[in-house]
Design an enzyme around this catalytic site. Sequence first.
Site, PDB file in Angstrom:
ATOM      1  N   HIS A 151      44.346  40.387  49.701  1.00  0.00           N
ATOM      2  CA  HIS A 151      44.998  41.066  48.568  1.00  0.00           C
ATOM      3  C   HIS A 151      44.656  42.536  48.418  1.00  0.00           C
ATOM      4  O   HIS A 151      45.142  43.187  47.488  1.00  0.00           O
ATOM      5  CB  HIS A 151      44.710  40.310  47.263  1.00  0.00           C
ATOM      6  CG  HIS A 151      43.327  40.491  46.704  1.00  0.00           C
ATOM      7  ND1 HIS A 151      43.076  41.373  45.682  1.00  0.00           N
ATOM      8  CD2 HIS A 151      42.149  39.915  47.010  1.00  0.00           C
ATOM      9  CE1 HIS A 151      41.781  41.301  45.370  1.00  0.00           C
ATOM     10  NE2 HIS A 151      41.203  40.440  46.173  1.00  0.00           N
ATOM     11  N   ALA A 165      37.384  37.932  50.797  1.00  0.00           N
ATOM     12  CA  ALA A 165      36.269  38.688  51.380  1.00  0.00           C
ATOM     13  C   ALA A 165      34.939  38.292  50.738  1.00  0.00           C
ATOM     14  O   ALA A 165      33.894  38.375  51.373  1.00  0.00           O
ATOM     15  CB  ALA A 165      36.509  40.185  51.230  1.00  0.00           C
ATOM     16  N   THR A 166      34.976  37.849  49.477  1.00  0.00           N
ATOM     17  CA  THR A 166      33.733  37.404  48.829  1.00  0.00           C
ATOM     18  C   THR A 166      33.114  36.257  49.619  1.00  0.00           C
ATOM     19  O   THR A 166      31.930  36.282  49.967  1.00  0.00           O
ATOM     20  CB  THR A 166      34.011  36.938  47.381  1.00  0.00           C
ATOM     21  OG1 THR A 166      34.559  38.050  46.655  1.00  0.00           O
ATOM     22  CG2 THR A 166      32.748  36.466  46.698  1.00  0.00           C
ATOM     23  N   CYS A 193      30.981  46.271  31.203  1.00  0.00           N
ATOM     24  CA  CYS A 193      30.650  46.150  29.786  1.00  0.00           C
ATOM     25  C   CYS A 193      29.726  44.976  29.560  1.00  0.00           C
ATOM     26  O   CYS A 193      30.087  43.835  29.809  1.00  0.00           O
ATOM     27  CB  CYS A 193      31.929  45.946  28.964  1.00  0.00           C
ATOM     28  SG  CYS A 193      32.987  47.375  28.934  1.00  0.00           S
TER      29      CYS A 193
END
Length: 385
Positions: free
Chosen positions: A205, A75-76, A328
């Site tokens: 996925h 999808a990216t 992070c």
Amino acid sequence: MTTPVYLDYAATTPVDPRVAEAMARHLTLDGIFANPASRSHMLGWQAEQAVESARRQVADPIGADPREIVWTSGATEADNLALTGLLRANRARGRHLVTSLIEHKAVVDTAKALETEGFEVTWLAPGRDGRVTPDQLREALRPDTVLVSLMAVNNELGSIHDLASLAEVAHAGGALFHVDAAQAVGRLPLDVERLGIDLMSLSGHKAYGPKGVGALYVRRHPDIRLEALIHGGGHERGMRSGTLPTHQIVGMGEAFALAAAEGEADQTRIAALRDRLLAGLDGLGGIHRNTDTAVSVPNILNLAFEGVDGESLLMALRDIALSTGSACNSASVEPSYVLKGIGLPRTLALASLRFSFGRFTTEADIDRAITALRHALDGLRRQAI
Ligand SMILES: *Cc1c(COP(=O)(O)O)cnc(C)c1O
């Protein structure tokens, strides 16, 4: 050590064993392994047939023609192709794109890259329920708006966009409508005709298929042209070159056929599991629902735990696989941009966890999660006193 309970289905789903079996038949010498573009022998035709049959399995449940499906690596890539491919091909028409602050990074970062190319982006701020309204979209449209890109289901919150109304507004303003539906397959009905979707990104996925494969639905219409991003051989009607990964594509086709057949029953069962988790946490106090369950899919539940730090809670829940959604950095932990985007205060955003359930989640999994959570919260809140 016991196996962790997997409650991170929104990050990725395990491959359904039926899908894995179909994939295994398309890898080895005794299977259908040839290059689907090989026209000179029967093995190539067989591979082409497998790819075309998968194309139909992906197209049918979304009401598309198989010729409207372009295979990608996920999808990216589909998001990149939809936004960049469409805007670059339509410079003469305009240079304005409308999207939201809480889209997946695949859309957010692509839109930012387009800004550096001279395109202009309007970033809509959703409400606390994780949704952009049709009125907000109407106000953002300009005569030079080429494309509106909004997701079907948000990957951190589970919130569902009213796609039919948003598409209607986009079209009335002369813009095309792209939808990132990576989290929606098997969770929602996704008929592109009924909803008025012009381009739609899909992922293998997130729907019990393999990683590394996806597709872009591209409506067949003279006004919809895309500039390719990947060149070399002219596969996929010139929109996306590269040898087609037969086994990945067959896996995605099988996964989408299963989603069409079983998705609704899965979701009904999963809604009961989500309610079981909520009931199990009842009475704990200081739990805030970031997910507005009235307008969300039942398989994603984002909760804030007042008075604790999400990262510490995650550490204390070693036997439960889930995610905070925060990123992070080397210097500090930043709250999720999605939670920030819906206006959640920073402290609550940093105290949030995303639970996501799926086809293989059991009541026993939920009960283990409840016990672990009660224990972890008790410990952390006692420390804080
Ligand atoms: C996972 C996801 C993507 C990226 O899909 P890949 O197939 O992993 O590239 C894009 N959009 C949304 C909403 C997602 O959840």
